[in-house]
Design a protein around this motif. Structure first.
Motif, PDB file in Angstrom:
ATOM      1  N   LEU A   1       0.705  -0.861   0.026  1.00 55.57           N
ATOM      2  CA  LEU A   1      -0.170   0.274   0.041  1.00 55.57           C
ATOM      3  C   LEU A   1       0.517   1.507   0.119  1.00 55.57           C
ATOM      4  O   LEU A   1       0.279   2.656  -0.825  1.00 55.57           O
ATOM      5  N   GLU A   2       2.079   1.562   0.257  1.00 51.92           N
ATOM      6  CA  GLU A   2       2.612   2.275   0.402  1.00 51.92           C
ATOM      7  C   GLU A   2       3.037   2.851  -0.810  1.00 51.92           C
ATOM      8  O   GLU A   2       3.439   3.383  -1.255  1.00 51.92           O
TER       9      GLU A   2
ATOM     10  N   ALA B   1      -2.723   9.521  -3.554  1.00 52.77           N
ATOM     11  CA  ALA B   1      -4.122   9.082  -2.357  1.00 52.77           C
ATOM     12  C   ALA B   1      -3.612   8.981  -1.155  1.00 52.77           C
ATOM     13  O   ALA B   1      -2.640   8.055  -0.908  1.00 52.77           O
ATOM     14  N   GLN B   2      -4.533   9.374   0.019  1.00 53.12           N
ATOM     15  CA  GLN B   2      -3.581   8.234   0.956  1.00 53.12           C
ATOM     16  C   GLN B   2      -5.451   7.363   1.298  1.00 53.12           C
ATOM     17  O   GLN B   2      -6.228   7.319   0.495  1.00 53.12           O
ATOM     18  N   VAL B   3      -4.482   5.489   1.540  1.00 47.89           N
ATOM     19  CA  VAL B   3      -5.248   5.098   0.884  1.00 47.89           C
ATOM     20  C   VAL B   3      -5.594   4.262   2.394  1.00 47.89           C
ATOM     21  O   VAL B   3      -4.247   4.233   3.529  1.00 47.89           O
ATOM     22  N   SER B   4      -7.137   3.551   3.234  1.00 45.49           N
ATOM     23  CA  SER B   4      -6.529   2.701   4.067  1.00 45.49           C
ATOM     24  C   SER B   4      -7.892   1.526   3.904  1.00 45.49           C
ATOM     25  O   SER B   4      -8.296   1.723   3.255  1.00 45.49           O
TER      26      SER B   4
ATOM     27  N   ALA C   1      -6.175  -8.170   8.673  1.00 49.67           N
ATOM     28  CA  ALA C   1      -4.993  -6.839   9.080  1.00 49.67           C
ATOM     29  C   ALA C   1      -6.405  -5.786   8.090  1.00 49.67           C
ATOM     30  O   ALA C   1      -7.112  -5.661   7.878  1.00 49.67           O
ATOM     31  N   VAL C   2      -5.698  -4.823   9.031  1.00 53.43           N
ATOM     32  CA  VAL C   2      -5.857  -3.452   9.489  1.00 53.43           C
ATOM     33  C   VAL C   2      -4.465  -2.424   8.497  1.00 53.43           C
ATOM     34  O   VAL C   2      -3.622  -2.205   9.257  1.00 53.43           O
ATOM     35  N   TYR C   3      -4.612  -1.582   7.215  1.00 54.61           N
ATOM     36  CA  TYR C   3      -3.855  -0.365   7.371  1.00 54.61           C
ATOM     37  C   TYR C   3      -4.464   0.907   7.366  1.00 54.61           C
ATOM     38  O   TYR C   3      -5.657   0.880   6.320  1.00 54.61           O
ATOM     39  N   GLY C   4      -4.135   1.505   8.633  1.00 55.02           N
ATOM     40  CA  GLY C   4      -4.615   2.725   7.882  1.00 55.02           C
ATOM     41  C   GLY C   4      -5.524   3.135   9.287  1.00 55.02           C
ATOM     42  O   GLY C   4      -6.546   3.161   9.002  1.00 55.02           O
TER      43      GLY C   4
ATOM     44  N   THR D   1     -13.694   4.959   9.655  1.00 53.30           N
ATOM     45  CA  THR D   1     -12.035   4.528   9.213  1.00 53.30           C
ATOM     46  C   THR D   1     -12.518   3.326   8.533  1.00 53.30           C
ATOM     47  O   THR D   1     -13.816   2.401   8.760  1.00 53.30           O
ATOM     48  N   ALA D   2     -11.779   2.902   8.408  1.00 49.63           N
ATOM     49  CA  ALA D   2     -11.508   0.977   7.420  1.00 49.63           C
ATOM     50  C   ALA D   2     -12.177   0.462   8.221  1.00 49.63           C
ATOM     51  O   ALA D   2     -12.760  -0.502   8.016  1.00 49.63           O
TER      52      ALA D   2
END
Length: 241
Positions: free
Chosen positions: A6-7, A15-18, A30-33, A121-122
């Motif tokens: 994702l980075e 873009a900012q991604v979660s 898994a959770v990112y952001g 949030t995600a």
């Protein structure tokens, strides 16, 4: 692995991604952001869940009008239908009340009539998906069935997003161009079947220069999330003493 993927996507898209992803069969998650994102039309699933909880408390089924309005809101993403049901649930306070029951702790309802400016949030949207699709839920079996059915009948021109990660899906997307920056918030969430398994998947993003680029970013992130989770070890069983 997911963070690295994702980075790269963030660097490429700007873009900012979660992301939040769960394989319910194995418990892999898994959770990112953790940053909040504008929901846009993603809020419509939350509105419908709140409406169904309200009907459950009143010990009734949805009225024919509520059912047809909900179908238009989810399947065609009709905004007038969403506004009508937003008013029916009591607006922001009604959504907030429902989210306490649904287990959403980081979602802030949009101000006044602006349901599309709800921030979430995600991780919270993964909690909502779990309430929609899992048997253990404050939503009744009939309520879950209705939401699942409508999310499986999305209009063909809106069947993008997490659907890119698998062959069978039930989803809802959200998209909004922000007037201040002219950048796009592009979101997608739902249940997808891929590689012989089932995944609950959420991708939230903001800052894309165009809708088409935002959709591409979300779809790349969805595929990466499923791929990364498949390669992760299963969670350790609890230690029983």
């Amino acid at each position: 692995m997911l963070a690295r993927c994702l980075e790269r996507i963030r660097a490429r898209s700007g873009a900012q991604v979660s992301i939040a992803v769960l394989e319910p069969g194995s418990g892999r998650r898994a959770v990112y952001g953790s940053q909040p994102h504008i929901t846009a039309s993603l809020a419509k699933v939350n509105i419908l869940a709140a409406l169904l909880l309200r009907a459950q408390r009143e010990r009734r089924s949805l009225t024919p009008w509520e059912t047809s309005t909900a179908a238009s809101m989810i399947e065609s993403s009709d905004n007038d239908s969403a506004t009508a049901l937003w008013e029916r649930i009591g607006g922001g306070p009604g959504l907030t009340d429902a989210n306490r029951t649904l287990g959403l702790t980081s979602t802030q309802a949009g101000p006044g009539p602006h349901w599309g400016l709800t921030r979430t949030t995600a991780g919270d949207q993964l909690a909502l998906l779990t309430a929609v699709f899992a048997d253990s839920s404050p939503l009744s079996a009939a309520s879950r069935h209705l939401i699942q059915t409508l999310m499986g009948r999305i209009d063909a021109d809106q069947a993008w997003g997490i659907s890119a990660a698998g062959s069978r899906w039930q989803l809802k997307n959200g998209w909004l161009q922000r007037s201040s920056s002219q950048r796009w918030a592009i979101n997608s969430m739902g249940r997808v079947k891929a590689h012989g398994s089932t995944f609950y998947l959420v991708v939230l993003s903001h800052g894309s220069p165009s809708m088409s680029q935002g959709v591409s970013t979300v779809e790349r992130a969805a595929r990466s999330a499923v791929h990364a989770l498949r390669g992760a070890p299963p969670p350790a069983p609890p230690i029983i003493r």
